[in-house]
Motif scaffolding. Structure first.
Motif, PDB file in Angstrom:
ATOM      1  N   PHE A  10       0.835  -1.209   0.000  1.00  0.00           N
ATOM      2  CA  PHE A  10       0.000   0.000   0.000  1.00  0.00           C
ATOM      3  C   PHE A  10       0.869   1.258   0.000  1.00  0.00           C
ATOM      4  N   LYS A  11       1.897   1.279   0.885  1.00  0.00           N
ATOM      5  CA  LYS A  11       2.785   2.441   0.944  1.00  0.00           C
ATOM      6  C   LYS A  11       3.577   2.594  -0.344  1.00  0.00           C
ATOM      7  N   LEU A  35       0.854   3.868  -3.132  1.00  0.00           N
ATOM      8  CA  LEU A  35       0.168   5.127  -2.868  1.00  0.00           C
ATOM      9  C   LEU A  35       0.824   6.328  -3.559  1.00  0.00           C
ATOM     10  N   LEU A  69      -0.049   6.173  -7.194  1.00  0.00           N
ATOM     11  CA  LEU A  69      -1.449   6.496  -7.445  1.00  0.00           C
ATOM     12  C   LEU A  69      -1.683   8.004  -7.374  1.00  0.00           C
ATOM     13  N   ILE A  70      -1.064   8.655  -6.393  1.00  0.00           N
ATOM     14  CA  ILE A  70      -1.185  10.113  -6.270  1.00  0.00           C
ATOM     15  C   ILE A  70      -0.615  10.797  -7.511  1.00  0.00           C
TER      16      ILE A  70
END
Length: 501
Positions: free
Chosen positions: A271-272, A275, A278-279
């Motif tokens: 996830f980290k 992320l 994705l941003i």
């Protein structure tokens, strides 16, 4: 989106590795039953994880990379292109799971080496060299010239770096160009190259489409070397060396419980990692791409596939493949150090076979070979590429085991190897040179960082060496395809001339 085709690809890559490990476990290495079951379960996770990941790459990562490269170049603003390219290289590297694993392993070498400062340094190195690589494409600089200058600077830094960090630094170059970094960087480079080709009224310009990954992989090596030099200057002496771990000691639960133990940490890491990417995608959509909703949904679906695929892949690799690799290395290394002879031949042969097969299980290799086949108009076949890569990587893993057994310096291999690779650039077609240096980066991915590195760490421990002696294996995996693919290019060049005459 052909799920069955992707599943066949991953099965054909992973199943041979599992078959050889099980054969050794049933005949030579006394695997406990619980480790065998963990390995089989991990193999299934790796297969389905790779399948989902490759689907996500196709529908999510590659399109956004190509569109971003084309959109940035079409603005005709070199400063914007290079600035955004630096940010892309930096953020995509932070999102690379292999970097998290390797930074932890390097951190085990010394209390002075901190994980996140090292990760940031590596990401800065990638960002700088991605910028250099795209600048080379836009300004039509010769790849050979950029590579030679970069490697001269790199080896100067490496000689000033603390000795035991040298192998780890070159490993960082291979580990950085993993399943998340390679597809995006290659797609970005091809997008830039395609727009430049259109501007120059050229129908094809594949020579400049490749080589970006190879240039980018220089950055992490230089960054780790520079980090080591800084620590040396700050401490005033060589850092105290601590034993390196294979990264599997934390697996305290026995049996299948290990997967439940690993899952929360892996979910958090993936996830980290995703992320920031994705941003960045969202910001690109708002300010640069402005894609219609249908394409946007496909991109987000691709990211979801990548998330699930990476979780399954890392769970299977850390829970099953890494412990099995370490066990094999420890036992075969113990027999070789105690008895020598046929056992030494066996461990080197096993390493050779694992190298030949493991490279085909790397997700980034499948992405690269598919892109190469398409960009070359199907003249460079995927099977030929895979065969050349397999032979090169097999040879490098065998050399790594010989280095551990006989204790000779990594420089005895790296200096002649890179010298040959750079000399071949004068005789090899530019397209194949770019492909070769890209191949060096992508051949060393998650399977190498997990199974192969664990195998060599286990072998090193059997020879009473610290884990630092096992570092360098990823570096050799990244180096040998540079030679193998360029030799293939020279042969291709000769045959083309013969056919034309």
């Amino acid at each position: 989106m052909n799920i069955i085709e992707k599943l066949k690809e991953t099965l054909s890559s992973v199943v041979p590795i599992m078959a050889i490990v099980l054969l050794l476990a049933l005949t030579v290495v006394p695997f406990p039953l619980e480790l065998t079951m963990r390995f089989l379960t991990g193999g299934l996770m790796v297969v389905f994880g790779l399948t989902l990941f490759l689907i996500g790459i196709d529908i999510g990562i590659l399109p956004i990379g190509e569109r971003s490269g084309a959109a940035l170049t079409s603005k005709k603003n070199l400063k914007i292109l290079l600035s955004v390219s630096f940010i892309i290289g930096f953020m995509v590297t932070i999102a690379e799971p292999d970097i998290q694993v390797l930074a932890t392993q390097i951190g085990n070498l010394s209390a002075n080496v901190s994980k996140w400062p090292l990760v940031i340094m590596i990401a800065l190195g990638v960002g700088i060299f991605v910028t250099i690589g795209l600048c080379r494409t836009v300004l039509s600089l010769k790849l050979r010239r950029v590579l030679i200058i970069s490697y001269i600077i790199l080896f100067a830094l490496a000689f000033l770096c603390p000795e035991y960090l040298q192998g780890a630094a070159f490993d960082a170059g291979g580990a950085t160009t993993g399943p998340m970094t390679v597809p995006f960087i290659m797609a970005l480079g091809m997008g830039v190259a395609s727009v430049r080709a259109d501007d120059n009224k050229k129908s094809t310009d594949n020579d400049s489409a490749f080589g970006l990954t190879g240039i980018a992989s220089i950055g992490p090596i230089a960054a780790v070397c520079f980090y080591g030099i800084i620590l040396n200057v700050m401490s005033g002496h060589d850092m105290d060396q601590a034993s390196a771990s294979s990264g599997t000691e934390h697996l305290s639960p026995n049996g299948m419980k290990v997967y439940a133990y690993l899952l929360p940490a892996i979910l958090g890491d993936v996830f980290k990692s995703l992320l920031p990417l994705l941003i960045m995608f969202i910001l690109f959509q708002i300010f640069l791409l402005k894609m219609p909703p249908v394409q946007l949904r496909k991109m987000f679906n691709g990211v979801i596939y990548c998330f699930i695929g990476l979780v399954l892949f890392l769970l299977g690799a850390e829970g099953g493949f890494m412990p099995a690799g370490q066990k094999l290395g420890e036992y075969l290394g113990m027999l070789s150090s105690a008895k020598g002879g046929i056992w030494t031949v066996l461990i080197v042969a096993a390493a050779f076979v694992f190298g030949a097969i493991t490279v085909c299980a790397e997700p980034a290799v499948w992405v690269l070979t598919e892109q190469v086949e398409e960009a070359s108009g199907r003249t460079i076949k995927r099977k030929i590429m895979l065969t050349s890569l397999s032979l090169g990587v097999a040879f490098s893993i065998g050399l790594s085991i010989l280095k551990i057994i006989y204790g000779f310096s990594l420089w005895y291999i790296l200096i002649p190897g890179y010298a040959v690779a750079l000399i071949l650039t004068f005789f090899c077609p530019p397209l194949f040179t770019g492909i070769a240096f890209d191949s060096g980066g992508v051949a060393s991915g998650p399977m190498t960082s997990t199974f192969i590195l664990s195998f060599t760490l286990g072998c090193a421990s059997s020879y009473s060496f610290s884990g630092t002696n096992a570092f360098g294996v990823i570096a050799l995996v990244a180096m040998t395809p540079l030679i193998a693919i360029q030799i293939l290019g020279i042969i291709y060049k000769i045959k083309t001339k013969e056919a034309a005459s």
